[in-house]
Scaffold this motif. Structure first.
Motif, mmCIF file in Angstrom:
data_model
loop_
_atom_site.group_PDB
_atom_site.id
_atom_site.type_symbol
_atom_site.label_atom_id
_atom_site.label_comp_id
_atom_site.label_asym_id
_atom_site.label_seq_id
_atom_site.Cartn_x
_atom_site.Cartn_y
_atom_site.Cartn_z
ATOM 1 N N SER A 1 -14.884 -0.514 -1.915
ATOM 2 C CA SER A 1 -13.887 0.552 -2.001
ATOM 3 C C SER A 1 -12.734 0.171 -2.925
ATOM 4 O O SER A 1 -11.922 1.023 -3.269
ATOM 5 C CB SER A 1 -13.336 0.875 -0.609
ATOM 6 N N GLY A 2 -12.659 -1.087 -3.341
ATOM 7 C CA GLY A 2 -11.557 -1.543 -4.174
ATOM 8 C C GLY A 2 -11.924 -1.842 -5.607
ATOM 9 O O GLY A 2 -11.128 -2.427 -6.345
ATOM 10 N N THR B 1 -6.792 2.119 -7.996
ATOM 11 C CA THR B 1 -8.054 1.968 -8.729
ATOM 12 C C THR B 1 -8.593 3.375 -8.950
ATOM 13 O O THR B 1 -9.429 3.860 -8.177
ATOM 14 C CB THR B 1 -9.059 1.108 -7.939
ATOM 15 N N TRP C 1 -8.039 6.001 3.690
ATOM 16 C CA TRP C 1 -8.028 4.681 3.041
ATOM 17 C C TRP C 1 -8.698 4.748 1.667
ATOM 18 O O TRP C 1 -8.266 4.095 0.712
ATOM 19 C CB TRP C 1 -8.720 3.655 3.933
ATOM 20 N N GLN C 2 -9.758 5.525 1.561
ATOM 21 C CA GLN C 2 -10.391 5.682 0.246
ATOM 22 C C GLN C 2 -9.413 6.321 -0.741
ATOM 23 O O GLN C 2 -9.353 5.921 -1.913
ATOM 24 C CB GLN C 2 -11.660 6.525 0.382
ATOM 25 N N TYR D 1 -14.641 -4.882 2.551
ATOM 26 C CA TYR D 1 -13.553 -4.209 1.837
ATOM 27 C C TYR D 1 -13.646 -4.436 0.327
ATOM 28 O O TYR D 1 -12.631 -4.386 -0.362
ATOM 29 C CB TYR D 1 -12.182 -4.696 2.326
ATOM 30 N N SER E 1 -5.261 -2.572 -10.510
ATOM 31 C CA SER E 1 -6.538 -2.915 -9.908
ATOM 32 C C SER E 1 -6.433 -4.318 -9.338
ATOM 33 O O SER E 1 -5.526 -5.090 -9.677
ATOM 34 C CB SER E 1 -7.657 -2.856 -10.945
ATOM 35 N N TYR E 2 -7.362 -4.670 -8.467
ATOM 36 C CA TYR E 2 -7.311 -5.993 -7.860
ATOM 37 C C TYR E 2 -7.313 -7.101 -8.915
ATOM 38 O O TYR E 2 -6.680 -8.133 -8.744
ATOM 39 C CB TYR E 2 -8.499 -6.186 -6.919
ATOM 40 N N ALA F 1 -12.242 4.337 -8.435
ATOM 41 C CA ALA F 1 -12.920 3.943 -7.201
ATOM 42 C C ALA F 1 -13.793 5.087 -6.690
ATOM 43 O O ALA F 1 -13.480 6.255 -6.894
ATOM 44 C CB ALA F 1 -11.899 3.546 -6.139
ATOM 45 N N HIS G 1 -6.911 3.695 -1.867
ATOM 46 C CA HIS G 1 -7.459 2.772 -2.867
ATOM 47 C C HIS G 1 -7.516 3.426 -4.252
ATOM 48 O O HIS G 1 -7.324 2.757 -5.270
ATOM 49 C CB HIS G 1 -8.846 2.310 -2.438
ATOM 50 N N MET H 1 0.811 -1.214 0.000
ATOM 51 C CA MET H 1 0.000 0.000 0.000
ATOM 52 C C MET H 1 0.850 1.272 0.000
ATOM 53 O O MET H 1 0.553 2.233 -0.707
ATOM 54 C CB MET H 1 -0.940 0.004 1.216
#
Length: 351
Positions: A257-258, A309, A301-302, A254, A142-143, A312, A305, A120
């Motif tokens: 937000s991702g 992303t 945290w937003q 979670y 991205s994830y 997001a 992310h 992160m």
């Protein structure tokens, strides 16, 4: 003149900073977090778990030169992670002893050391380019792309598991699933939340949807928990694949937000369609208040992310609950799960 009146002290936000010292505290706070990560990396907090040590003893135990140990432990003491005894030995603070030592039941140091520091933290270096739309497509992790990398999936998932066990236990105590027989954990990672819920509710059987590399890692944790007869994985991208239907409960932790913001409504809709009448949808995530003034950790945290992303969405409690109602949900409860960081919204599908 009216504009100046809007800036009078009586109308300033309660958390608006005023001094150069406050500004510096924000600007340089990355140094404190890096000191924490480095302390974990060299094992400072675990080495002090059995009692205070001199800097020389700590240097020898960590196999790190004395001058570096002195500088690091001084920095850690300055931010409250360490302190000194009357005979000038170094000891853990209560928080470091309880949460950063490998000997502690509640240790989540690996989550901070591996996921936050190694993954992160570097992503935030992309944020300037993200804001200007100058980040190359190849750099957007991205994830979907991130979890396709076996090594990155392993580091992320195993550290996330450690960080989610505590919130999972809290969730199990917060939501009553005594009448539920089936649970669908969408984007459930290594199953930390599912394991906690299944341990609390013995009649619950669960299905976890996550990327193939994550599912393979998660299966090890499920096996270790003795739940191989009650938990199964569906490997795949939760946004794209078919979900099993007639579920008594669905969890999205979670997840929203991702993903790109345009997919959030689709996830809620798929959740509504996959639930049995009377079923519950639990959404646990970083959410800010509708006035967009906090909580600070949720807002940060937003932002984090968004660094990997770019599309997001900054979720707010009000927007999410209104969207849920539009789709057909009823809102049961809205509560904090991790204080000052995450919220839990529990929706129900009308019977």
């Amino acid at each position: 003149m009216g504009f100046m009146q809007d800036l009078t002290p009586a109308t300033l936000d309660n958390n608006a900073i005023e001094s150069a010292e406050d500004l510096s505290s924000i600007a340089f706070s990355f140094m404190a977090s890096k000191a924490l990560f480095t302390g974990l990396h060299v094992g400072i907090f675990s080495l002090l778990a059995d009692g205070p040590k001199t800097a020389k003893e700590l240097s020898e135990a960590a196999d790190v030169p004395l001058n570096r140990i002195v500088t690091l432990t001084t920095a850690l003491a300055s931010v409250g992670l360490l302190s000194n005894t009357d005979d000038d030995k170094i000891k853990n603070s209560p928080a470091a002893q309880n949460f950063l030592s490998k000997t502690s039941k509640y240790d989540f140091g690996d989550y901070l050391r591996y996921q936050i520091d190694q993954q992160m933290y570097p992503f935030l270096l992309q944020l300037n380019a993200v804001m200007k739309g100058e980040l190359s497509e190849d750099a957007i992790a991205s994830y979907r792309h991130w979890m396709a990398d076996e090594e990155q999936a392993s580091v992320y998932s195993e550290s996330q598991h450690a960080g989610s066990l505590g919130p999972g236990r809290t969730l199990a105590r917060t939501v009553d699933l005594s009448h539920a027989k089936t649970l669908l954990d969408v984007g459930g990672g290594t199953g930390a939340m599912t394991i906690s819920l299944c341990n609390e509710y013995e009649n619950l059987e669960a299905t976890i949807i996550d990327f193939p590399n994550v599912a393979e890692i998660g299966w090890g944790f499920v096996s270790e928990a003795g739940l191989i007869d009650r938990v199964r994985y569906i490997p795949g991208n939760a946004i794209e694949i078919q979900w099993p239907g007639n579920q008594d409960a669905i969890l999205m932790s979670y997840l929203m937000s991702g993903v790109p913001g345009d997919d959030v409504e689709g996830l809620l809709t798929k959740g509504f369609e996959a639930l049995a009448p009377g079923g519950k949808l639990m959404v646990h995530d970083f959410m800010v208040e509708e006035n967009r003034r906090g909580p600070a950790l949720a807002a940060l945290w937003q932002l984090q992310h968004m660094a990997f992303t770019p599309d997001a969405r900054s979720l707010s409690v009000g927007w999410l609950t209104e969207m849920g109602k539009t789709i057909g949900f009823e809102v049961e409860t809205v509560d904090n799960l991790i204080p000052a960081m995450t919220k839990l919204v529990v929706f129900s599908k009308p019977a």
